[in-house]
Scaffold this active site. Structure first.
Site, mmCIF file in Angstrom:
data_model
loop_
_atom_site.group_PDB
_atom_site.id
_atom_site.type_symbol
_atom_site.label_atom_id
_atom_site.label_comp_id
_atom_site.label_asym_id
_atom_site.label_seq_id
_atom_site.Cartn_x
_atom_site.Cartn_y
_atom_site.Cartn_z
ATOM 1 N N GLY A 69 0.606 -1.141 -0.086
ATOM 2 C CA GLY A 69 -0.207 0.040 0.070
ATOM 3 C C GLY A 69 0.722 1.100 0.232
ATOM 4 O O GLY A 69 1.993 1.306 0.919
ATOM 5 N N ASP B 253 13.289 -5.615 -8.233
ATOM 6 C CA ASP B 253 12.048 -5.447 -8.355
ATOM 7 C C ASP B 253 11.581 -3.952 -7.836
ATOM 8 O O ASP B 253 12.132 -3.211 -6.682
ATOM 9 C CB ASP B 253 11.558 -6.480 -7.003
ATOM 10 C CG ASP B 253 9.885 -6.042 -6.668
ATOM 11 O OD1 ASP B 253 9.218 -5.370 -7.352
ATOM 12 O OD2 ASP B 253 9.316 -6.774 -5.954
ATOM 13 N N ASP C 259 7.831 4.802 -3.386
ATOM 14 C CA ASP C 259 7.352 5.211 -1.916
ATOM 15 C C ASP C 259 8.644 5.357 -1.047
ATOM 16 O O ASP C 259 8.507 6.373 -0.278
ATOM 17 C CB ASP C 259 6.536 3.791 -1.493
ATOM 18 C CG ASP C 259 5.370 3.630 -2.279
ATOM 19 O OD1 ASP C 259 4.738 4.737 -2.747
ATOM 20 O OD2 ASP C 259 4.970 2.672 -2.369
ATOM 21 N N GLY D 40 9.803 -7.095 -2.971
ATOM 22 C CA GLY D 40 8.794 -6.683 -1.847
ATOM 23 C C GLY D 40 8.693 -5.271 -1.968
ATOM 24 O O GLY D 40 9.211 -4.539 -2.294
HETATM 25 O O1 RIB Z 1 3.617 1.431 -4.814
HETATM 26 C C1 RIB Z 1 3.608 0.250 -4.594
HETATM 27 C C2 RIB Z 1 2.220 -0.169 -3.910
HETATM 28 O O2 RIB Z 1 1.261 0.168 -4.753
HETATM 29 C C3 RIB Z 1 2.335 -1.733 -3.568
HETATM 30 O O3 RIB Z 1 2.784 -2.116 -2.388
HETATM 31 C C4 RIB Z 1 0.684 -2.021 -3.794
HETATM 32 O O4 RIB Z 1 -0.071 -2.041 -2.703
HETATM 33 C C5 RIB Z 1 0.215 -0.599 -4.533
HETATM 34 O O5 RIB Z 1 -0.401 0.460 -3.507
#
Ligand code: RIB
Length: 302
Positions: free
Chosen positions: A40, A247, A253, A286
């Site tokens: 997320g 990955d 994020d 991950g």
């Molecule tokens: O930015 C990556 C995220 O996008 C993933 O972890 C997935 O849950 C989506 O929200």
């Protein structure tokens, strides 16, 4: 360094499928593996901020299910205060992620409880915003909630950082005016502006249109080409460290969180730190599982 952050956004359980290559429409393809990971965009950013040493709270919503419990427990491992996370009857959000042999991903999300987060919830958790220096958001919760939170944050004099992913097309101008930092990748920048973003000059021109609408600084993450910061005074391009890409999930994020954690008023050092943290993240599988510790980033930067 930002002393205290609050992240307002999504929490998803990620079903991450490793594949030799992306399937084409109508094709059946065998996967190499399936892994369930905490993810997320909101939770990834909260986890990264917490792990990188920033005092962090999260406001969001999960279901009354095992996935919700797992996601909260994982954030707590990074020291994130989860008192702002609501438990709802709607199931926890889920993401279905395919990752090919080059590390590129495609993501399908099922919003679930994330889309129950409403402006009244933000009002209820106002104290968390008042206590923080900055508010970090993405777009996996309802737009009206993002807007209400940005207004409250600005009203309280906080720094607002918006990662406009997934980009819905143009953003409300009311929201752009409230953003101190907007962090699209080059594809999102194009979706936000309707302009091409294939070169540095094109990214700068597109970013300028957002600055004209009131954004403070546009940070464009360019993947293998690094990161570009565009302000009214000019731009800074920070090339990326070269690493093997395993990955790319959550690299953006990680970049947003690391930039936020290390923002002290100068672009170059914060961009360099964010690039290094994101480079480590892409070299591992991950979402939250790939986020580095401060020691790992410091060693990488030596
Ligand atoms: O930015 C990556 C995220 O996008 C993933 O972890 C997935 O849950 C989506 O929200």
């Amino acid at each position: 360094m930002m002393k205290k952050a609050v992240v307002i956004g999504s929490l998803n359980l990620d079903y991450s499928i490793a594949l030799p290559r992306m399937p084409v429409p109508g094709e059946t393809l065998a996967a190499d593996s399936l892994t369930l990971n905490p993810g997320g965009k909101g939770a990834n950013q909260a986890y990264a901020l917490g792990k990188l040493g920033c005092k962090t709270s999260m406001i969001g919503a999960v279901g009354q299910d095992g996935a919700g419990e797992t996601l909260i427990q994982n954030l707590q491992k990074a020291g994130v205060d989860c008192s702002g996370i609501f438990r709802r009857e709607t199931p926890t959000g889920q993401a279905f992620i395919t990752v090919d042999a080059a590390g590129e991903n495609a993501i399908i999300i099922l919003h679930g409880a994330n889309f129950t987060l409403n402006p009244a919830d933000i009002e209820e958790k106002r104290a968390l915003i008042e206590e923080a220096d900055c508010v970090v958001m993405q777009l996996e919760i309802p737009m009206e909630t993002v807007l209400a939170a940005a207004k409250m944050a600005k009203g309280c004099g906080k720094t607002v950082i918006l990662d406009p992913a997934p980009a819905p097309g143009p953003l409300p101008e009311e929201l752009l005016k409230l953003c101190d930092f907007l962090k699209p990748n080059e594809t999102e920048l194009s979706q936000l502006t309707g302009m091409p973003t294939g070169s540095r000059a094109e990214c700068e021109a597109a970013a300028q249109t957002l600055l004209q609408k009131g954004v403070g600084t546009v940070l464009v993450s360019l993947g293998g080409k690094g990161a570009l910061a565009v302000t009214r005074k000019g731009s800074v391009l920070m090339p990326p460290p070269k690493v093997p890409v395993v990955d790319t999930t959550s690299a953006g994020d990680c970049f947003t969180a690391a930039f936020t954690a290390h923002w002290e008023g100068a672009l170059e050092p914060a961009l360099r730190y964010a690039n290094a943290a994101a480079a480590i993240a892409v070299s591992r599988r991950g979402a939250q599982a790939s986020i580095p510790s401060p020691d790992e980033v410091d060693t990488f930067l030596l």
